[in-house]
Write a protein that holds these residues in place. Structure first.
Motif, PDB file in Angstrom:
ATOM      1  N   ALA A 319       0.100  45.266 -58.101  1.00 42.51           N
ATOM      2  CA  ALA A 319       0.321  44.077 -58.930  1.00 42.51           C
ATOM      3  C   ALA A 319       0.228  42.803 -58.103  1.00 42.51           C
ATOM      4  O   ALA A 319      -0.289  41.778 -58.569  1.00 42.51           O
ATOM      5  N   MET A 320       0.707  42.869 -56.867  1.00 42.96           N
ATOM      6  CA  MET A 320       0.709  41.683 -56.006  1.00 42.96           C
ATOM      7  C   MET A 320      -0.690  41.353 -55.474  1.00 42.96           C
ATOM      8  O   MET A 320      -1.030  40.181 -55.293  1.00 42.96           O
ATOM      9  N   LYS A 336      11.597  40.876 -62.519  1.00 43.14           N
ATOM     10  CA  LYS A 336      12.437  39.720 -62.820  1.00 43.14           C
ATOM     11  C   LYS A 336      12.328  38.795 -61.619  1.00 43.14           C
ATOM     12  O   LYS A 336      11.311  38.159 -61.404  1.00 43.14           O
ATOM     13  N   GLU A 337      13.376  38.733 -60.787  1.00 46.87           N
ATOM     14  CA  GLU A 337      13.346  37.822 -59.656  1.00 46.87           C
ATOM     15  C   GLU A 337      12.391  38.316 -58.572  1.00 46.87           C
ATOM     16  O   GLU A 337      12.354  39.487 -58.231  1.00 46.87           O
ATOM     17  N   GLY A 338      11.600  37.408 -58.032  1.00 47.99           N
ATOM     18  CA  GLY A 338      10.772  37.690 -56.866  1.00 47.99           C
ATOM     19  C   GLY A 338       9.540  38.531 -57.114  1.00 47.99           C
ATOM     20  O   GLY A 338       8.752  38.750 -56.211  1.00 47.99           O
ATOM     21  N   ALA A 339       9.351  39.035 -58.327  1.00 44.06           N
ATOM     22  CA  ALA A 339       8.180  39.858 -58.613  1.00 44.06           C
ATOM     23  C   ALA A 339       7.089  38.959 -59.179  1.00 44.06           C
ATOM     24  O   ALA A 339       7.272  38.336 -60.219  1.00 44.06           O
ATOM     25  N   ASP A 340       5.952  38.904 -58.496  1.00 44.30           N
ATOM     26  CA  ASP A 340       4.905  37.951 -58.862  1.00 44.30           C
ATOM     27  C   ASP A 340       3.661  38.656 -59.402  1.00 44.30           C
ATOM     28  O   ASP A 340       3.074  39.502 -58.740  1.00 44.30           O
ATOM     29  N   TRP A 341       3.297  38.299 -60.595  1.00 42.83           N
ATOM     30  CA  TRP A 341       1.987  38.624 -61.141  1.00 42.83           C
ATOM     31  C   TRP A 341       1.451  37.295 -61.650  1.00 42.83           C
ATOM     32  O   TRP A 341       1.781  36.859 -62.742  1.00 42.83           O
ATOM     33  N   LEU A 342       0.677  36.640 -60.844  1.00 43.93           N
ATOM     34  CA  LEU A 342       0.269  35.262 -61.100  1.00 43.93           C
ATOM     35  C   LEU A 342      -0.454  35.102 -62.430  1.00 43.93           C
ATOM     36  O   LEU A 342      -0.376  34.049 -63.071  1.00 43.93           O
ATOM     37  N   ARG A 365       8.768  34.699 -64.901  1.00 44.09           N
ATOM     38  CA  ARG A 365       7.588  35.469 -64.480  1.00 44.09           C
ATOM     39  C   ARG A 365       6.305  34.800 -64.964  1.00 44.09           C
ATOM     40  O   ARG A 365       5.230  35.038 -64.416  1.00 44.09           O
ATOM     41  N   LEU A 366       6.418  33.972 -66.018  1.00 43.27           N
ATOM     42  CA  LEU A 366       5.227  33.333 -66.574  1.00 43.27           C
ATOM     43  C   LEU A 366       4.896  32.017 -65.871  1.00 43.27           C
ATOM     44  O   LEU A 366       3.758  31.552 -65.926  1.00 43.27           O
ATOM     45  N   ILE A 367       5.902  31.404 -65.236  1.00 43.63           N
ATOM     46  CA  ILE A 367       5.712  30.051 -64.698  1.00 43.63           C
ATOM     47  C   ILE A 367       5.155  30.118 -63.283  1.00 43.63           C
ATOM     48  O   ILE A 367       5.763  29.654 -62.318  1.00 43.63           O
ATOM     49  N   ARG A 368       4.035  30.750 -63.144  1.00 40.52           N
ATOM     50  CA  ARG A 368       3.302  30.789 -61.876  1.00 40.52           C
ATOM     51  C   ARG A 368       1.955  30.144 -62.141  1.00 40.52           C
ATOM     52  O   ARG A 368       1.132  30.692 -62.879  1.00 40.52           O
ATOM     53  N   ASP A 369       1.753  28.970 -61.575  1.00 33.28           N
ATOM     54  CA  ASP A 369       0.520  28.233 -61.843  1.00 33.28           C
ATOM     55  C   ASP A 369      -0.691  29.023 -61.362  1.00 33.28           C
ATOM     56  O   ASP A 369      -0.674  29.574 -60.255  1.00 33.28           O
ATOM     57  N   TYR A 370      -1.747  29.061 -62.191  1.00 26.90           N
ATOM     58  CA  TYR A 370      -2.925  29.860 -61.844  1.00 26.90           C
ATOM     59  C   TYR A 370      -4.125  29.288 -62.606  1.00 26.90           C
ATOM     60  O   TYR A 370      -4.001  28.920 -63.780  1.00 26.90           O
ATOM     61  N   PRO A 371      -5.273  29.202 -61.954  1.00 21.66           N
ATOM     62  CA  PRO A 371      -6.463  28.640 -62.619  1.00 21.66           C
ATOM     63  C   PRO A 371      -6.780  29.355 -63.930  1.00 21.66           C
ATOM     64  O   PRO A 371      -6.766  30.592 -64.005  1.00 21.66           O
TER      65      PRO A 371
END
Length: 736
Positions: A319-320, A336-342, A365-371
């Motif tokens: 996933a990372m 939840k915390e610290g798990a990133d799926w951009l 989890r949704l608020i990860r900026d991505y093109p």
């Protein structure tokens, strides 16, 4: 191999510049802002300042280690280049983690190389190691050491709820030595716990510099994400029809939070059966997707099943690193915390948590900026309340919506909750004495969640009925509704368990700025929406910076309009109210405004006219207050409040570490009964001496065991003459 070079963003540089000036600091920044990189920069800055300095980074889960375990070159705002690398990573599968961390903490830095002076461990690993150290080793462990605790909402440092991590923080903060070289930096997205217990006591919090990045300010800095939706999906009986309709609308990258074992949504089936059906439903709408497999090359579109615990670490790594291949992630508690799926753009929450912390972390989890990621959606499923009108459901959901937004942008908005206490005679009440109730603790976490979920539904139904009658439900009605829900489970002590659950559920939405005030003042956003055919949807439409600005304006207006009325209530109190009260939250907010220079001169003057009012209490004053309370005891106390018990223990700990000042040593030794090493025998003796008759197991198991131990020691000749005389002075004592 080339090393990535990183330059902090402007907001990160500002945070770095402020935080590096303080030994005790809190970084409060939203998910995705980049807390990990700022912590690395602060750690590196400390390590560059001296070759004896060591850094400990503590994280709650091993998956979060990726944010710190990487080889990069960071350009610090000071102009220096930091070559960041970590040699001691205790989040890998290695043996003797406690031994390695203990050695790292208690021995001087072995060499000047930065990567040899950093160690990454889990919260549990740090707590386990601290508990294994002697007093002398504890003193060494904190010397020339910087502690960085990420996701610090896991701390519970308050006297009535202190956990192991909280005990470490309290120990570090209470080292009373002006030459101490210990630094403590905490980082978290949301500065409150999911159970609403305080992270740090108000007295300790005064000693921290707190750097906060407001959620709405951060949102405006996002380059790609422009809007969001936070909607509610009503279902009857099962989720399948609603889930199918929702997946049919679009095929964006989605996280689905699934029910745990024994949850009512499983309808008696295994989790694996539920997951298989979800996978079949997903494949109808994502026809090119295949389930991730350890035996496959996994090169196409992927469905990642984290509900199945097999090969979990490999799946997380996928996933990372291969997130662009994933269509859907299925999970129960992970992500939840610290798990990133951009790439994640949608959350479908089939089992919404009653915890603000969990809800905000899942939304995070949704608020990860991505093109290409311009819009994000959160769908919270709930079962239809059949005995409540649709508009009553809408009003309740609008309150939940307002509550969610308030918890995102308000600091310290939630009241701490004091769990009820369970006494040996079986009754419950609040307060600091007694043993904390843990009736739900006998069940596994999955069953706990099932029980609470059913009880939550019962309470919603009850509240809806009572709102129609324009009244609030009584405690008895609430308890009876829970008891009825508990009939579905094999629960012992139903009534006592119901009392506990009533307190937990009824206070979950208890924010001190009343949600009703927000809704009635215009933040009534959730309405029935038929946009998505086949779904009973309650939606607030698209949101963004404007919505947050509107909420802030409403909150500010409510606070200002109620200020004089609240002041009059506060002024009439004989003393400062307890921390758990709404009045104390109002006091804390005025102190925060005062600290930030946002309180008018007129209001400052009015507050200072209150006889007991004080802006900030000095540490020395608090120490003296505790000392005076202890000194008032004429004999060795058989029972102390939790606060005094913690305080006396800390004084002995600091004394053993050689860091208690001479004047305080002399003050404590002036107490006739004071002992640096507490005599457990005499303490137990005092507890038994005051009893009117000999104890028995059914009424006092602890005293009974001690009574028998003394008789055995007497017959074996192991009791001193002094102790024999003391025991025989008890009117009911017999040697048997």
């Amino acid at each position: 191999m080339s090393v990535t070079q990183i330059k902090l963003r402007k907001s990160q540089e500002e945070a770095f510049a402020e935080l590096r000036r303080h030994d005790h600091a809190i970084l409060n920044a939203p998910t995705g802002w980049g807390k990990s990189m700022v912590l690395c920069a602060l750690a590196g800055d400390d390590l560059l300042s001296g070759t004896e300095r060591k850094v400990v980074i503590a994280i709650p889960q091993t998956v979060i280690a990726k944010g710190f375990i990487h080889d990069v070159s960071i350009k610090l705002p000071t102009g220096e280049m930091l070559d960041w690398a970590v040699k001691h990573n205790l989040c890998n599968y290695i043996r003797n983690k406690t031994e390695e961390l203990s050695q790292f903490l208690t021995e001087p830095a072995k060499d000047k190389k930065i990567f040899n002076r950093i160690i990454v461990t889990t919260h549990a690993g740090l707590a386990r190691t601290f508990s294994s150290l002697s007093d002398k080793q504890l003193a060494e462990a904190t010397k020339n050491t910087t502690f960085l605790i990420d996701e610090s909402h896991h701390i519970s440092g308050a006297d009535e709820s202190c956990n192991q991590l909280g005990a470490i923080v309290n120990y570090i903060l209470d080292i009373d030595n002006p030459t101490t070289t210990t630094r403590l930096i905490l980082a978290t997205a949301f500065f409150f716990r999911g159970d609403q217990l305080p992270i740090i006591t108000e007295s300790h919090l005064d000693r921290f510099y707190r750097h906060s990045i407001q959620f709405d300010k951060y949102w405006r800095s996002l380059k790609h994400i422009k809007s969001y939706k936070y909607d509610f999906v009503a279902f009857k009986g099962t989720v399948w029809k609603s889930l199918n309709q929702l997946l049919a609308q679009d095929q964006t990258p989605t996280i689905i939070y699934c029910p745990p074992k024994n949850h009512r949504l499983l309808l008696g089936k295994e989790k694996s059966d539920f997951t298989k059906r979800i996978v079949r439903t997903i494949k109808k709408h994502y026809p090119e997707s295949e389930l991730w497999s350890a035996d496959s090359d996994n090169e196409g579109r992927i469905i990642l099943d984290l509900v199945d615990g097999d090969h979990r670490d490999e799946k997380i790594k996928f996933a990372m690193t291969q997130g662009e291949q994933i269509d859907v992630i299925l999970t129960v508690g992970m992500f939840k915390e610290g798990a990133d799926w951009l790439q994640a753009q949608r959350v479908i929450d089939l089992v919404p948590s009653g915890s603000d912390q969990d809800r905000n972390q899942r939304f995070g989890r949704l608020i990860r900026d991505y093109p290409g990621k311009e819009h994000i959606s959160y769908f919270s499923f709930f079962s239809v309340i059949t005995d409540a009108p649709k508009d009553e459901q809408r009003k309740y959901l609008s309150k939940l919506f307002a509550h969610f937004h308030a918890s995102l942008i308000l600091d310290n908005a939630l009241n701490p909750i004091k769990m009820p206490k369970y006494y040996d005679d079986g009754h419950f009440e609040g307060g600091s004495q007694g043993r904390p109730v843990n009736l739900l603790g006998q069940y596994d976490e999955d069953l706990q969640e099932s029980i609470l979920s059913d009880c939550y539904d019962a309470m919603i139904s009850l509240f809806a009925d009572c709102e129609q009658q324009n009244r609030k439900p009584s405690d008895t009605e609430a308890k009876n509704a829970i008891v009825r829900a508990l009939k579905n489970f094999d629960i012992e002590q139903e009534e006592q368990t119901a009392k506990q659950i009533v307190l937990m559920i009824r206070r979950k939405a208890n924010i001190t700025l009343a949600v009703d005030d927000l809704v009635n003042s215009g933040f009534d956003k959730v309405w029935s929406d038929d946009t998505l055919k086949g779904l009973q949807l309650f939606s607030a439409g698209f949101g963004g910076p404007t919505r947050f600005a509107e909420l802030r304006k409403i909150i500010s207006g409510i606070f200002d309009s109620n200020w004089l009325g609240n002041y009059e209530k506060i002024k009439s109190l004989p003393a400062c109210p307890p921390q758990s009260s709404k009045a104390y939250w109002w006091i804390s907010n005025n102190k925060a405004f005062y600290r930030d220079g946002r309180l008018s001169k007129e209001r400052i003057h009015l507050l200072e006219s209150i006889p007991w009012w004080e802006w900030f209490k000095k540490y020395d004053d608090r120490w003296q207050e505790y000392f005076n309370e202890i000194k008032a005891y004429k004999h060795y106390p058989t029972k102390l409040s939790k606060a005094l018990e913690n305080w006396t223990g800390k004084q002995r700990l600091i004394y053993s570490a050689g860091k208690l000042s001479q004047d305080r040593i002399e003050l404590l030794e002036s107490i006739s009964w004071w002992q640096w090493k507490p005599d457990r025998w005499h303490r137990n003796y005092e507890s038994v001496r005051v009893l009117k008759k000999r104890p028995f197991p059914k009424t006092d198991k602890k005293s009974t065991n001690w009574f028998y131990q003394q008789r055995v020691a007497y017959h074996r000749g192991n009791l001193s003459v002094e102790k024999i005389k003391l025991l025989e002075a008890i009117i009911w004592w017999t040697w048997g």
